[in-house]
Enzyme design. Structure first.
Site, PDB file in Angstrom:
ATOM      1  N   GLU A   1       0.883  -1.165   0.000  1.00 61.41           N
ATOM      2  CA  GLU A   1       0.000   0.000   0.000  1.00 61.41           C
ATOM      3  C   GLU A   1       0.917   1.210   0.000  1.00 61.41           C
ATOM      4  O   GLU A   1       1.506   1.558   1.021  1.00 61.41           O
ATOM      5  CB  GLU A   1      -0.918  -0.028   1.224  1.00 61.41           C
ATOM      6  CG  GLU A   1      -2.121   0.896   1.097  1.00 61.41           C
ATOM      7  CD  GLU A   1      -1.893   2.237   1.733  1.00 61.41           C
ATOM      8  OE1 GLU A   1      -1.616   3.203   0.974  1.00 61.41           O
ATOM      9  OE2 GLU A   1      -1.965   2.334   2.958  1.00 61.41           O
TER      10      GLU A   1
ATOM     11  N   CYS B   1      -2.126   9.047   2.896  1.00 60.57           N
ATOM     12  CA  CYS B   1      -2.009   8.664   1.487  1.00 60.57           C
ATOM     13  C   CYS B   1      -3.314   8.878   0.749  1.00 60.57           C
ATOM     14  O   CYS B   1      -3.331   8.970  -0.484  1.00 60.57           O
ATOM     15  CB  CYS B   1      -1.551   7.213   1.374  1.00 60.57           C
ATOM     16  SG  CYS B   1      -2.603   6.045   2.259  1.00 60.57           S
TER      17      CYS B   1
END
Length: 483
Positions: free
Chosen positions: A257, A291
């Site tokens: 990720e 993010c």
């Protein structure tokens, strides 16, 4: 509510390998308070031999943990969820102290992070295989799911609890043991979590936490050890690429990720007030250090000035200060290096012609603060349109047609999340399907949900966390042919 000193006193300052453990080579490193720069605690600094020791512990109990009935594993995860919930204020304060975010943000993370233990407590008993007759009549097909084995999780500093629980929950539910290497900037929350897991009944060795100031040195022997069967990482794309290379020789199973450069696209038929509200959430959640944070605001020309003016006005209400101050809505950045990065990106944009609508200057004094900032009239070569700012800065650029807006949104190597605002359902679906991202928020500024698969495409990585898909990352599929 416990005091700061009481919360810090509850955190193990040793490694956690089958319980508190001193590092083989000795040594400590400091964890700092971003609001002041002062040291919060000195904690044990793991080295390569400690990493191998943690893997030894995981391997020793892997078979037993895998054989533990899924209902029992689920009950332990549920007990951890309840323990975190009961001590939510302590966890929130600890996260604010080591990461800097405002207390309301930390409380939200505790709720979100704890939920992964409850969700995967329920998923533990729903791991299904398959039984069928071969279509050719040659026998029977049995498809069986098994835990992949010992796992290594490397977690980032921006969500000290949730980025760990999103990995630990499904791994333990699947029957895997796990080692966690938390970010050196924010290891305290994960150490406290390990202690709580033990108190909730998790057997020794199933979960180890090995904080270290020497990340590469600690992970190297693990990635070279064939007993490790899974690597899961959340962090920058640059580091993720290096880890995938290191995992390749042993064909280690990986999930990544990685970085994001999320577009926030506002069309001329959007509810502008709702779009501004969503923009505030998408930009300022976790102080912009996420993010999933909106990084580029693409606004159709007909509503660009209205949106920008209202967005800047909304940013005026943000209160910058220490995360522990009840009046604060935006805390400091995590480190001086991060502050320098944000400042440099804004300075680059302004030097190239961008206009500051609000903010744009780092304040004097102690701590690593940067104000909520809106930039307009950005040139195409501004670095902030290409690089993830990871701070409370919103660059606004315009587009003319739907096609131009979609192309601009996709004009990045990253593809984690995108946000769109429009009243037109057909357009919403058309754009959502055309966006090159793993997740899309339609008329929503926050999309993270425990019950939904989280992950990206392109340089934002691969694999999914959360949802019913999350546990599959920790399961192997075995086919048994039966006459």
């Amino acid at each position: 509510m416990a005091s700061e000193l009481e919360v810090l006193a509850s955190v193990p300052t040793s490694l956690w390998i089958g319980g508190p453990a001193d590092p083989v080579e000795g040594g400590t490193f400091a964890v700092h308070n971003p609001a002041t720069g002062d040291t919060l605690l000195e904690i044990a600094d793991a080295g390569p031999r400690d990493a191998v020791k943690a893997l030894d512990a995981a391997v020793a109990v892997q078979a037993e943990w895998a054989a533990t009935p899924s209902r029992e594993r689920g009950e332990i995860l549920r007990a951890v969820f309840e323990a975190i919930t009961a001590r939510s204020e302590e966890f929130a304060l600890l996260m604010t102290l080591e990461m800097g975010k405002a207390l309301p943000e930390s409380r939200n993370e505790v709720r979100y992070g704890a939920e992964f233990f409850r969700w995967f407590a329920e998923e533990a008993v729903r791991v299904h295989g398959r039984y069928q007759h071969s279509p050719l009549g040659t026998g029977r097909i049995i498809v069986h799911k098994q835990p992949v084995g010992p796992c290594l999780a490397i977690t980032p500093w921006n969500f000290p609890l949730a980025m760990g629980t999103r990995k630990i929950g499904p791994a333990l539910a699947a029957g895997c043991t796990m080692l966690v290497k938390p970010a050196s900037a924010t290891p305290l929350t994960m150490l406290l979590l390990a202690k709580l897991c033990s108190e909730a009944g998790l057997p020794d060795g199933v979960l180890s936490v090995i904080p270290s100031s020497r990340s590469a040195a600690v992970t190297k022997p693990l990635l070279e050890d064939s007993r490790l069967r899974k690597l899961t990482f959340t962090g920058s794309t640059e580091v993720g690429r290096k880890l995938v290379e290191q995992a390749a020789p042993l064909l280690l199973r990986t999930s990544m990720e990685l970085g994001g450069n999320a577009p926030f696209v506002v069309f001329d038929d959007a509810d502008i007030d709702a779009a501004v509200q969503g923009a505030m959430l998408a930009k300022l959640r976790n102080g912009g250090e996420a993010c999933t944070a909106a990084n580029r605001f693409h606004v159709q020309a007909g509503v660009a000035e209205e949106f920008t003016a209202k967005f800047a006005k909304a940013m005026e209400s943000v209160v910058l200060g220490p995360g522990t101050d009840p009046e604060t809505t935006l805390g400091p950045l995590v480190s001086e290096d991060q502050l320098d990065t944000v400042s440099e990106l804004v300075e680059d944009a302004v030097a190239k012609g961008a206009k500051v609508r609000i903010g744009g200057e780092r304040p004097d004094g102690a701590g690593w603060y940067y104000p909520a900032t809106v930039l307009a009239e950005l040139p195409p070569d501004a670095r902030i349109l290409r690089e993830e700012v990871f701070g409370p800065v919103a660059p606004v650029v315009t587009f003319e047609t739907e096609e131009e807006g979609l192309a601009a949104a996709n004009d990045t190597e990253f593809g984690l999340v995108a946000y769109i605002y429009t009243r037109d359902l057909e357009r919403a679906l058309r754009i959502a399907e055309g966006l090159e991202s793993g997740m899309v928020g339609v008329n929503r500024g926050v999309i993270s949900d425990t019950a939904a698969p989280f992950g990206g495409v392109k340089s934002s990585g691969f694999g999914r966390e959360g949802g019913s898909e999350g546990i599959e990352e920790y399961l192997s599929t075995k086919y048994i042919a039966l006459t």
